[in-house]
Design a protein around this motif. Structure first.
Motif, PDB file in Angstrom:
ATOM      1  N   MET A  83       6.569   6.798   1.768  1.00  0.00           N
ATOM      2  CA  MET A  83       7.739   6.718   0.893  1.00  0.00           C
ATOM      3  C   MET A  83       7.254   6.617  -0.544  1.00  0.00           C
ATOM      4  O   MET A  83       6.440   5.760  -0.869  1.00  0.00           O
ATOM      5  CB  MET A  83       8.601   5.498   1.247  1.00  0.00           C
ATOM      6  N   ASP A  84       7.717   7.539  -1.405  1.00  0.00           N
ATOM      7  CA  ASP A  84       7.254   7.511  -2.796  1.00  0.00           C
ATOM      8  C   ASP A  84       7.947   6.391  -3.579  1.00  0.00           C
ATOM      9  O   ASP A  84       8.896   5.755  -3.099  1.00  0.00           O
ATOM     10  CB  ASP A  84       7.451   8.867  -3.482  1.00  0.00           C
ATOM     11  N   GLY A  85       7.453   6.166  -4.780  1.00  0.00           N
ATOM     12  CA  GLY A  85       7.941   5.055  -5.578  1.00  0.00           C
ATOM     13  C   GLY A  85       9.389   5.179  -6.001  1.00  0.00           C
ATOM     14  O   GLY A  85      10.111   4.174  -6.092  1.00  0.00           O
ATOM     15  N   LEU A  86       9.851   6.409  -6.264  1.00  0.00           N
ATOM     16  CA  LEU A  86      11.235   6.593  -6.691  1.00  0.00           C
ATOM     17  C   LEU A  86      12.201   6.304  -5.541  1.00  0.00           C
ATOM     18  O   LEU A  86      13.228   5.654  -5.721  1.00  0.00           O
ATOM     19  CB  LEU A  86      11.436   8.017  -7.221  1.00  0.00           C
ATOM     20  N   GLU A  87      11.861   6.796  -4.351  1.00  0.00           N
ATOM     21  CA  GLU A  87      12.710   6.508  -3.191  1.00  0.00           C
ATOM     22  C   GLU A  87      12.684   5.021  -2.865  1.00  0.00           C
ATOM     23  O   GLU A  87      13.713   4.432  -2.509  1.00  0.00           O
ATOM     24  CB  GLU A  87      12.244   7.319  -1.974  1.00  0.00           C
ATOM     25  N   ALA A  88      11.494   4.405  -2.984  1.00  0.00           N
ATOM     26  CA  ALA A  88      11.393   2.965  -2.716  1.00  0.00           C
ATOM     27  C   ALA A  88      12.274   2.175  -3.673  1.00  0.00           C
ATOM     28  O   ALA A  88      12.961   1.222  -3.280  1.00  0.00           O
ATOM     29  CB  ALA A  88       9.938   2.522  -2.839  1.00  0.00           C
ATOM     30  N   THR A  89      12.271   2.573  -4.943  1.00  0.00           N
ATOM     31  CA  THR A  89      13.119   1.903  -5.928  1.00  0.00           C
ATOM     32  C   THR A  89      14.589   2.056  -5.570  1.00  0.00           C
ATOM     33  O   THR A  89      15.373   1.097  -5.652  1.00  0.00           O
ATOM     34  CB  THR A  89      12.855   2.470  -7.336  1.00  0.00           C
ATOM     35  N   GLN A  90      14.981   3.268  -5.149  1.00  0.00           N
ATOM     36  CA  GLN A  90      16.364   3.502  -4.752  1.00  0.00           C
ATOM     37  C   GLN A  90      16.739   2.635  -3.547  1.00  0.00           C
ATOM     38  O   GLN A  90      17.827   2.039  -3.505  1.00  0.00           O
ATOM     39  CB  GLN A  90      16.570   4.984  -4.419  1.00  0.00           C
ATOM     40  N   GLU A 121       0.793  -1.227   0.000  1.00  0.00           N
ATOM     41  CA  GLU A 121       0.000   0.000   0.000  1.00  0.00           C
ATOM     42  C   GLU A 121       0.826   1.278   0.000  1.00  0.00           C
ATOM     43  O   GLU A 121       0.269   2.370  -0.114  1.00  0.00           O
ATOM     44  CB  GLU A 121      -0.968   0.020   1.189  1.00  0.00           C
ATOM     45  N   ASN A 122       2.136   1.168   0.127  1.00  0.00           N
ATOM     46  CA  ASN A 122       3.000   2.340  -0.021  1.00  0.00           C
ATOM     47  C   ASN A 122       4.429   1.883  -0.288  1.00  0.00           C
ATOM     48  O   ASN A 122       4.733   0.688  -0.271  1.00  0.00           O
ATOM     49  CB  ASN A 122       2.932   3.246   1.219  1.00  0.00           C
ATOM     50  N   GLY A 123       5.321   2.852  -0.501  1.00  0.00           N
ATOM     51  CA  GLY A 123       6.692   2.511  -0.848  1.00  0.00           C
ATOM     52  C   GLY A 123       7.447   1.801   0.242  1.00  0.00           C
ATOM     53  O   GLY A 123       8.263   0.906  -0.022  1.00  0.00           O
ATOM     54  N   ARG A 124       7.190   2.171   1.505  1.00  0.00           N
ATOM     55  CA  ARG A 124       7.904   1.542   2.605  1.00  0.00           C
ATOM     56  C   ARG A 124       7.572   0.054   2.696  1.00  0.00           C
ATOM     57  O   ARG A 124       8.445  -0.797   2.882  1.00  0.00           O
ATOM     58  CB  ARG A 124       7.559   2.246   3.917  1.00  0.00           C
ATOM     59  N   VAL A 125       6.278  -0.273   2.524  1.00  0.00           N
ATOM     60  CA  VAL A 125       5.853  -1.673   2.542  1.00  0.00           C
ATOM     61  C   VAL A 125       6.451  -2.420   1.354  1.00  0.00           C
ATOM     62  O   VAL A 125       6.858  -3.583   1.467  1.00  0.00           O
ATOM     63  CB  VAL A 125       4.321  -1.778   2.543  1.00  0.00           C
ATOM     64  N   ALA A 126       6.518  -1.753   0.204  1.00  0.00           N
ATOM     65  CA  ALA A 126       7.078  -2.386  -0.990  1.00  0.00           C
ATOM     66  C   ALA A 126       8.537  -2.776  -0.772  1.00  0.00           C
ATOM     67  O   ALA A 126       8.978  -3.848  -1.201  1.00  0.00           O
ATOM     68  CB  ALA A 126       6.949  -1.450  -2.188  1.00  0.00           C
ATOM     69  N   VAL A 127       9.295  -1.894  -0.110  1.00  0.00           N
ATOM     70  CA  VAL A 127      10.707  -2.198   0.160  1.00  0.00           C
ATOM     71  C   VAL A 127      10.813  -3.431   1.053  1.00  0.00           C
ATOM     72  O   VAL A 127      11.674  -4.299   0.845  1.00  0.00           O
ATOM     73  CB  VAL A 127      11.402  -0.986   0.816  1.00  0.00           C
ATOM     74  N   LYS A 128       9.928  -3.530   2.062  1.00  0.00           N
ATOM     75  CA  LYS A 128       9.957  -4.677   2.968  1.00  0.00           C
ATOM     76  C   LYS A 128       9.574  -5.965   2.255  1.00  0.00           C
ATOM     77  O   LYS A 128      10.140  -7.025   2.502  1.00  0.00           O
ATOM     78  CB  LYS A 128       9.012  -4.427   4.140  1.00  0.00           C
TER      79      LYS A 128
END
Length: 578
Positions: A383-390, A357-364
């Protein structure tokens, strides 16, 4: 007597001495006075110098502060435009996506037609939003022009096909005249040049009721390469000298007897002017009341060859088939409507999907061994998608990455550079139609276009009673393209247009295939570019993608030859359809 003479001399000497003393005293007083005046002048000059230095310092600080404020204002405008784009396109994308899903499952012809009309209205609204955002971007100074191959002949032809074939304009005669000195391919922003020509042709049709519309293109020498000149001439109402003064101003329209039937925002020509002048060109008109008008623009363009970039098919070489079946996808999206939409799309494509549901969860959740692809929304909370990708890149630096596709409702050019920095190559702009997403996924996962059979069956999913015997050439066109142009054509005219496309494409393909066998890379590129343009316009996306690959890698065995064979087979298949 001698004493008297001596006394006189003494008196004279004394007087002379007294005069000299007095003169010396006067000179000393004058010197002291002038010295004091000079000292005071120097003191005043020093004071003036200090004041001037202080004034310069203060003014410099004021200018630096003004510059900072201007830069902050520019950034604020850019952020505002990006935010407005996101806030408008996000709900619009959800709405169009849900309509898309409903239309796929609907079997009632009347309801299906209503859904198609709703989709067309939504797409039209999207175009209006894009025009307003374009104008706002220009106002904010963040409007970016692209540099790509432009085929002006194919571009003008595609504009005329769409502009002159609806119910109100089909009787009009659109004449295209392109001189031989116009290069087949030049560098420029094809989308913006098309936008300008389309606006001029549309105005010519709206502000005239009869007579031909002439679209001319010519070229002359220029230090940059050549100077392209395009003219659009009509035999309409004409424009007075007084009206010409305001014609290219924002929100300005010519008041005339046809205005009621040709209302608009008054931004069209203003946007055209900014596009052309922003590209280093000029735009103007020649007009006489009651005789007609000729709008023209001149644009310095660069000719030459673009260095080929390795295509996706050169990086990936997986076999064809059901490329998406069982693929594991991580969907990072915060908007509830878009979550449901993307999950429904994934289900229809037989993808195994997980939701973050957000970038932080995606990173996890991300693990390169777990997922084949990531759909990453750009604007998300925490956390936005670009930061999550980084963060993902930093966390899993030792692993090879699956493709990450960015999904955005922002202005595309606002995030392209940032996306490249973090390693995102593909960006999809919301609203994202089902077929466009499917097409992008197949390219990303296997580096190839969808097979014609798969695409045809996908389109046919929503068609009532479609079968082999009643197959129509329209079934091969993408839903998005059909919805864009159905309001311009009757069913019969649309089928005729599709068959005309096949005939024209076949002629171009013959030249392409001959050039391919002869090793003529320039001709292959030029013909492939023309085929790509007309195919995209009508929604024959598989042919468009094969043509695009040929344009990028025109010669050789392997993938280019496969593309030639695929186009030949697809055209032969289309010729058999009603």
């Amino acid at each position: 007597m001698p004493n008297e003479v001596s006394s006189i001399n003494t008196t004279v000497s004394r007087r002379r001495y007294q005069r000299e003393q007095a003169a010396r005293a006067e000179a000393e007083n004058l010197l002291e006075q002038k010295s004091r005046e000079l000292f005071l002048a120097n003191e005043k000059l020093s004071a003036y110098s200090s004041e001037l230095e202080e004034a310069v310092r203060v003014r410099t600080e004021e200018l630096e502060e003004a510059l900072k404020q201007a830069e902050l204002a520019g950034k604020a405008k850019s952020r505002f435009l990006a935010t407005m784009s996101h806030e408008i396109r996000t709900p619009l994308g959800g709405m169009l996506g849900m309509i898309d899903l409903l239309e796929m499952d609907e079997t009632d012809p009347e309801k299906k037609e209503l859904l198609r009309l709703a989709s067309t209205a939504g797409i039209s609204l999207g175009r209006i939003v894009n025009d307003v955002l374009d104008f706002s971007k220009m106002e904010a100074g963040v409007f970016i022009l692209e540099r790509e191959n432009v085929d002006i002949r194919a571009l003008i032809e595609s504009v005329c096909v769409l502009a002159g074939s609806n119910e109100t304009t089909r009787h009009r005669n659109l004449k295209i005249e392109v001189t031989h000195d116009v290069p087949k391919i030049f560098f420029g922003d094809a989308t913006r040049i098309r936008q300008v020509i389309s606006n001029l042709v549309s105005n010519a049709l709206r502000y005239s009721t009869e007579g031909p519309i002439h679209i001319r293109a010519s070229a002359s020498k220029h230090p940059k390469g050549c100077l392209l000149r395009v003219e659009v001439e009509d035999s309409g109402i004409g424009i007075s000298d007084a009206a010409k003064l305001d014609l290219f101003k924002d929100f300005s329209q010519v008041s005339n007897s046809l205005t009621a039937a040709a209302q608009g925002t008054g931004l069209g020509l203003a946007i055209c002017k900014r596009i052309i002048e922003g590209s280093g060109g000029a735009i103007g008109l020649i007009s006489e009341v009651g005789v007609g008008s000729t709008f023209w623009f001149e644009l310095p363009v660069e000719t030459g060859e673009i260095t080929n970039v390795a295509s996706d098919t050169e990086r990936r070489d997986q076999p064809n088939g059901n490329a998406l079946d069982g693929k594991r996808v991580l969907i990072a999206e915060d908007n509830i409507v878009n979550q449901k939409l993307l999950l429904a799309y994934a289900d229809r494509l037989n993808l195994v999907s997980d939701l973050a549901e957000n970038g932080r969860v995606a990173v996890k959740m991300f693990d390169p061994k777990k997922y084949d692809l990531v759909l990453m929304d750009v604007a998300m909370p925490e956390m936005d998608g670009l930061e999550a990708t980084q963060r993902i890149r930093e966390k899993w630096g030792a692993f090879s990455y699956p493709p990450i596709i960015a999904l955005t409702a922002h202005l595309m050019d606002a995030i392209e550079e940032e996306a490249k920095v973090v390693g995102i190559e593909t960006i999809l702009s919301k609203p994202i139609p089902f077929l466009e997403l499917k097409f992008a996924l197949e390219i990303a996962l296997c580096g190839q276009t969808p097979s014609s059979d798969k695409q045809a069956s996908l389109v046919a999913e929503g068609a009532l009673g479609t079968n082999v015997q009643s197959a129509s050439i329209l079934d091969r066109m993408s839903d998005r393209s059909l919805s864009d142009i159905r309001e311009l054509f009757t069913e019969e005219k649309l089928i005729q247009l599709a068959h005309k496309y096949v005939d024209d494409c076949s002629r171009r393909f013959e030249r392409l295939e001959t050039a391919f066998e002869e090793g003529d890379a320039n001709t292959v590129k030029a013909e492939a570019h023309s085929i790509k343009g007309s195919s995209l316009m009508l929604g024959f996306n598989n042919i468009a993608e094969w043509a695009k690959l040929l344009e990028e890698t025109p010669l050789g065995n392997g993938n280019p030859r496969d593309c030639v064979n695929n186009i030949r087979n697809e055209l032969a298949d289309l010729r058999t359809l009603a």
